[in-house]
Scaffold this motif. Structure first.
Motif, mmCIF file in Angstrom:
data_model
loop_
_atom_site.group_PDB
_atom_site.id
_atom_site.type_symbol
_atom_site.label_atom_id
_atom_site.label_comp_id
_atom_site.label_asym_id
_atom_site.label_seq_id
_atom_site.Cartn_x
_atom_site.Cartn_y
_atom_site.Cartn_z
ATOM 1 N N ARG A 268 0.841 -1.202 0.000
ATOM 2 C CA ARG A 268 0.000 0.000 0.000
ATOM 3 C C ARG A 268 0.876 1.251 0.000
ATOM 4 O O ARG A 268 0.618 2.200 -0.732
ATOM 5 N N TRP A 269 1.918 1.234 0.824
ATOM 6 C CA TRP A 269 2.837 2.377 0.888
ATOM 7 C C TRP A 269 3.536 2.582 -0.458
ATOM 8 O O TRP A 269 3.564 3.691 -0.979
ATOM 9 N N ASP B 8 2.663 1.565 -3.430
ATOM 10 C CA ASP B 8 1.707 1.974 -4.472
ATOM 11 C C ASP B 8 1.326 3.444 -4.341
ATOM 12 O O ASP B 8 0.937 4.076 -5.326
ATOM 13 N N SER B 9 1.437 3.988 -3.134
ATOM 14 C CA SER B 9 1.056 5.394 -2.928
ATOM 15 C C SER B 9 2.155 6.370 -3.336
ATOM 16 O O SER B 9 1.881 7.562 -3.504
ATOM 17 N N LEU B 10 3.369 5.890 -3.491
ATOM 18 C CA LEU B 10 4.477 6.780 -3.823
ATOM 19 C C LEU B 10 4.243 7.442 -5.173
ATOM 20 O O LEU B 10 3.834 6.796 -6.136
ATOM 21 N N THR C 225 1.975 9.572 -5.827
ATOM 22 C CA THR C 225 0.585 9.999 -5.981
ATOM 23 C C THR C 225 0.334 11.230 -5.122
ATOM 24 O O THR C 225 1.198 11.645 -4.344
ATOM 25 N N GLU C 226 -0.855 11.787 -5.251
ATOM 26 C CA GLU C 226 -1.207 12.949 -4.430
ATOM 27 C C GLU C 226 -1.425 12.572 -2.970
ATOM 28 O O GLU C 226 -1.422 13.434 -2.095
ATOM 29 N N ASN C 227 -1.641 11.301 -2.711
ATOM 30 C CA ASN C 227 -1.933 10.835 -1.350
ATOM 31 C C ASN C 227 -0.904 9.821 -0.883
ATOM 32 O O ASN C 227 -1.239 8.697 -0.502
ATOM 33 N N GLU C 228 0.374 10.230 -0.882
ATOM 34 C CA GLU C 228 1.433 9.324 -0.414
ATOM 35 C C GLU C 228 1.209 8.981 1.053
ATOM 36 O O GLU C 228 0.948 9.868 1.874
ATOM 37 N N LEU C 229 1.337 7.719 1.349
ATOM 38 C CA LEU C 229 1.188 7.245 2.728
ATOM 39 C C LEU C 229 2.529 7.365 3.451
ATOM 40 O O LEU C 229 3.578 7.296 2.826
#
Length: 91
Positions: free
Chosen positions: A73-74, A76-78, A80-84
């Motif tokens: 999940r982390w 995949d978020s890299l 993006t506008e919503n990085e975890l």
């Protein structure tokens, strides 16, 4: 008191020795100096790598883990506008 030394021999590819000759000339050093520097650097890196592997194994043994789902999940978020935030142990 000077450090005790011991001679070690090794067969190396001719092309590598030729490169060593060129490097030694450029640096105004001996091939022996280059070999010693290279072995010291390799040993330091290999010892640190082994230490890091052992630390990882110790973490696994102690249950200090991050789930694959949390890491995916982390990752995949890299970008993006919503990085975890980076997952923490137990996630």
């Amino acid at each position: 008191m000077a450090e005790a030394l011991k001679t070690v021999t090794a067969q190396l590819p001719v092309a590598l020795v030729d490169r060593m000759d060129e490097m030694a000339t450029r640096l105004d050093r001996s091939k022996q100096w280059l070999v010693r520097k290279a072995v010291v650097a390799y040993m330091a890196r290999a010892e640190r790598e082994r230490q890091m592997i052992q630390e990882g194994l110790d973490d696994v043994d102690a249950g200090r883990l991050i789930s694959m789902d949390a890491m995916e999940r982390w990752a995949d978020s890299l970008g993006t506008e919503n990085e975890l935030p980076l997952p923490k142990v137990g996630d």
